[in-house]
Every structure is written in C-alpha cells, then in structure tokens.
Design an enzyme around this catalytic site. Structure first.
Site, PDB file in Angstrom:
ATOM      1  CG  ASP A 196      38.317  47.067  31.899  1.00 35.09           C
ATOM      2  OD1 ASP A 196      38.389  45.549  31.909  1.00 35.09           O
ATOM      3  OD2 ASP A 196      39.266  47.380  31.372  1.00 35.09           O
ATOM      4  CE  LYS A 205      41.535  44.433  27.790  1.00 29.73           C
ATOM      5  NZ  LYS A 205      41.794  43.864  29.195  1.00 29.73           N
ATOM      6  CB  THR A 222      50.304  50.522  28.101  1.00 26.96           C
ATOM      7  OG1 THR A 222      48.997  49.909  28.583  1.00 26.96           O
ATOM      8  CG2 THR A 222      50.699  50.018  26.967  1.00 26.96           C
ATOM      9  CG  ASP A 265      50.564  30.538  39.352  1.00 26.63           C
ATOM     10  OD1 ASP A 265      51.537  29.837  40.234  1.00 26.63           O
ATOM     11  OD2 ASP A 265      49.541  30.696  39.947  1.00 26.63           O
ATOM     12  N   GLY A 303      39.174  51.051  26.098  1.00 27.69           N
ATOM     13  CA  GLY A 303      38.202  50.492  27.239  1.00 27.69           C
ATOM     14  C   GLY A 303      37.619  51.852  27.614  1.00 27.69           C
ATOM     15  NE  ARG A 304      40.587  53.418  32.009  1.00 29.82           N
ATOM     16  CZ  ARG A 304      41.739  53.521  32.666  1.00 29.82           C
ATOM     17  NH1 ARG A 304      41.995  54.046  33.529  1.00 29.82           N
ATOM     18  NH2 ARG A 304      42.850  53.216  31.883  1.00 29.82           N
ATOM     19  CG  ASP A 342      44.013  41.311  29.353  1.00 32.48           C
ATOM     20  OD1 ASP A 342      44.947  40.815  29.452  1.00 32.48           O
ATOM     21  OD2 ASP A 342      44.132  42.571  29.550  1.00 32.48           O
ATOM     22  CG  LEU A 343      41.594  36.225  33.156  1.00 35.75           C
ATOM     23  CD1 LEU A 343      40.872  34.696  33.466  1.00 35.75           C
ATOM     24  CD2 LEU A 343      40.926  37.515  33.649  1.00 35.75           C
ATOM     25  CE  LYS A 344      47.246  43.002  31.325  1.00 35.23           C
ATOM     26  NZ  LYS A 344      45.905  43.166  31.275  1.00 35.23           N
TER      27      LYS A 344
HETATM   28  O1  C5P Z   1      40.495  51.852  29.861  1.00 32.41           O
HETATM   29  P1  C5P Z   1      41.548  51.561  28.960  1.00 32.41           P
HETATM   30  O2  C5P Z   1      41.471  52.126  27.230  1.00 32.41           O
HETATM   31  O3  C5P Z   1      42.922  52.101  29.430  1.00 32.41           O
HETATM   32  O4  C5P Z   1      41.989  49.969  28.964  1.00 32.41           O
HETATM   33  C1  C5P Z   1      42.901  49.494  28.617  1.00 32.41           C
HETATM   34  C2  C5P Z   1      42.757  48.000  28.730  1.00 32.41           C
HETATM   35  O5  C5P Z   1      43.794  47.119  28.360  1.00 32.41           O
HETATM   36  C3  C5P Z   1      42.263  47.479  30.257  1.00 32.41           C
HETATM   37  O6  C5P Z   1      41.406  46.443  30.049  1.00 32.41           O
HETATM   38  C4  C5P Z   1      43.715  46.943  30.731  1.00 32.41           C
HETATM   39  O7  C5P Z   1      43.491  45.973  31.488  1.00 32.41           O
HETATM   40  C5  C5P Z   1      44.296  46.246  29.546  1.00 32.41           C
HETATM   41  N1  C5P Z   1      45.800  46.365  29.190  1.00 32.41           N
HETATM   42  C6  C5P Z   1      46.611  47.275  29.554  1.00 32.41           C
HETATM   43  N2  C5P Z   1      47.952  47.127  29.238  1.00 32.41           N
HETATM   44  C7  C5P Z   1      48.558  46.027  29.130  1.00 32.41           C
HETATM   45  C8  C5P Z   1      47.692  44.861  29.049  1.00 32.41           C
HETATM   46  C9  C5P Z   1      46.217  45.070  29.181  1.00 32.41           C
HETATM   47  O8  C5P Z   1      46.047  48.456  29.843  1.00 32.41           O
HETATM   48  N3  C5P Z   1      49.842  46.077  29.143  1.00 32.41           N
END
Ligand code: C5P
Length: 230
Positions: free
Chosen positions: A9, A30, A113, A62, A205-206, A57-59
C-alpha cells in the site's frame, strides 16, 4: 506454515519495487486499490516477471458479467490470487470462478477486519450481529460457489477450520505485533496466533511499510509465522 503477504500500500511503483528489491525472502505481495489505481497493470506484470506471487486485492463486488470480466483480466496478468466480496452473491461468485478457470485462486471477503460488531450491524440495518457466525455463513456461500477460500480475521480462523476442514485458503489481514499500532484495524492478531489457528496467508502492511527498518520488521513476521527461509 503460513505465507506472509506484504501489502504494497504505497503511492508509487518505484517505491514498491525498491522495497521489494530489499526483501529477497518475500514470495507474496498484495497489490490493492491504491497502487493499482496509480500504476495500473504494468506494475503487476513487473512483479510477476520478478517471480513474485501477486495477490490482486481489488475486492470486486458488482454484477456477475463485470466481475467475470475483471477476473478474466486478472488471469491474463498472471496473478496468483484475487478477492471478490461474498456479499456480491452466488451468481457473481460463480461467474468469477468460471472466469478464473482454475488458473488463479479466488478468495471471498467475508467481514472486513476493520469492522466491529456494532459498526457491521449498523451497516446491515440490524440491531446486533455476532461476527463469527456471520463470517461462517458467508464462508459457506463462498466455498459452495467454488472459491478457494475466504478472507477473515484471525478471530474466526479456528471456527472456519473446524467447519470446513484443511483445504480452504484462510487469508488473514490485521496482523500486528504487540508493539504495533492498530491503525484502522479492529480484529487484529499476531502472526503467531493467526498461523497457529490455521491461517494460510497472513497479510501485513503498515507494520512493515512504516517500520524504520522494513527488512528487519518483515523478518520478525516471517519468524513468527514459522516460515523463515532457510
Ligand atoms: O496496513 P495493514 O497491515 O492494516 O494492511 C492490511 C491490508 O489488508 C490492507 O491492504 C487492506 O486493504 C487489506 N485487507 C484488510 N481487511 C480485509 C481485506 C483486506 O485489511 N478484510
């Protein structure tokens, strides 16, 4: 053993590629809406060409024809896994599975989440919702439609493993060390807990992207997940 998936991200392809270059142990990355909207499919092709497994991961959520077309495009790009929202419904999920043709894994987003029970209930216009049974209900729809698995929080993994056995992919975002800030995530867990509960893919991610030393941070997640490269 769970796979650690690094959520790229980041705002640009050069930043994403330079980070990936520093992380030779990485197998899965991802690509989500931030990077895809900025950089487009060329970046996905580059990552695939570098031998990485790409989780797109474009979820998608549609009408079936549109989602089927998006999955077909992802298949042509060579991605290993992609997400659709289970709430898109059975016909949409089946169109996605047909378009995937067994060449990429499709996983269904159950309850994000970042949702807590009150926020989720308010969105659905219901007074109260227990999230674990809701995730189980959505997972059943996803797996019946032929998806490879679901995205859920670590809190629901054991229940899903018990119910659906060893095969489905259980992809878990919201992975944090105890010292990490939660950000907008609510249903979080450590990599160790998620892996021990039976998650197949841990999305981080972060905690890595914002770490002073992303290489060391990722290594910690690999160790906790039990997948340190020998
Ligand atoms: O930065 P962080 O660790 O919170 O990143 C979580 C990643 O997982 C993000 O890219 C977010 O879009 C993705 N995600 C999520 N919850 C979901 C599905 C995907 O946080 N249910």
């Amino acid at each position: 053993m769970s796979e650690v998936v690094l959520a790229l991200d980041l705002p640009s392809a050069p930043e994403a590629l330079s980070l990936v270059q520093q992380l030779p142990q990485l197998r899965w990355v991802k690509v989500g809406p931030i990077l895809m909207t900025r950089e487009g499919p060329e970046l996905v092709r580059t990552l695939v060409d570098r031998g990485l497994q790409v989780f797109l991961d474009l979820k998608w959520h549609d009408i079936p024809n549109t989602v089927g077309g998006a999955v077909a495009a992802a298949r042509q790009l060579g991605v290993g896994m992609a997400t659709v929202h289970v709430l898109g419904g059975r016909a949409m999920l089946e169109a996605a599975v047909t378009a995937a043709g067994g060449e990429l894994a499709l996983v269904g987003v159950t309850v994000l989440t970042s949702h807590d029970p009150a926020g989720y209930a308010a969105t659905l216009g219901r007074r109260e919702v227990q999230l674990a049974p809701e995730v189980k209900r959505l997972a059943e729809i996803a797996l019946d439609a032929g998806l490879s698995g679901v995205v859920c929080s670590a809190r629901e993994v054991s229940v899903l493993r018990l119910q659906f056995g060893p095969d489905p992919y259980l992809v878990v975002p919201g992975i944090r060390r105890s010292s990490d800030s939660l950000g907008d995530q609510v249903r979080v867990a450590t990599a160790r807990d998620a892996a021990e509960s039976g998650a197949t893919h841990l999305v981080v991610g972060r905690p890595v992207l914002q770490a002073p030393d992303p290489v060391a941070a990722l290594e910690e997640f690999f160790k906790e997940a039990g997948c340190v490269k020998s």
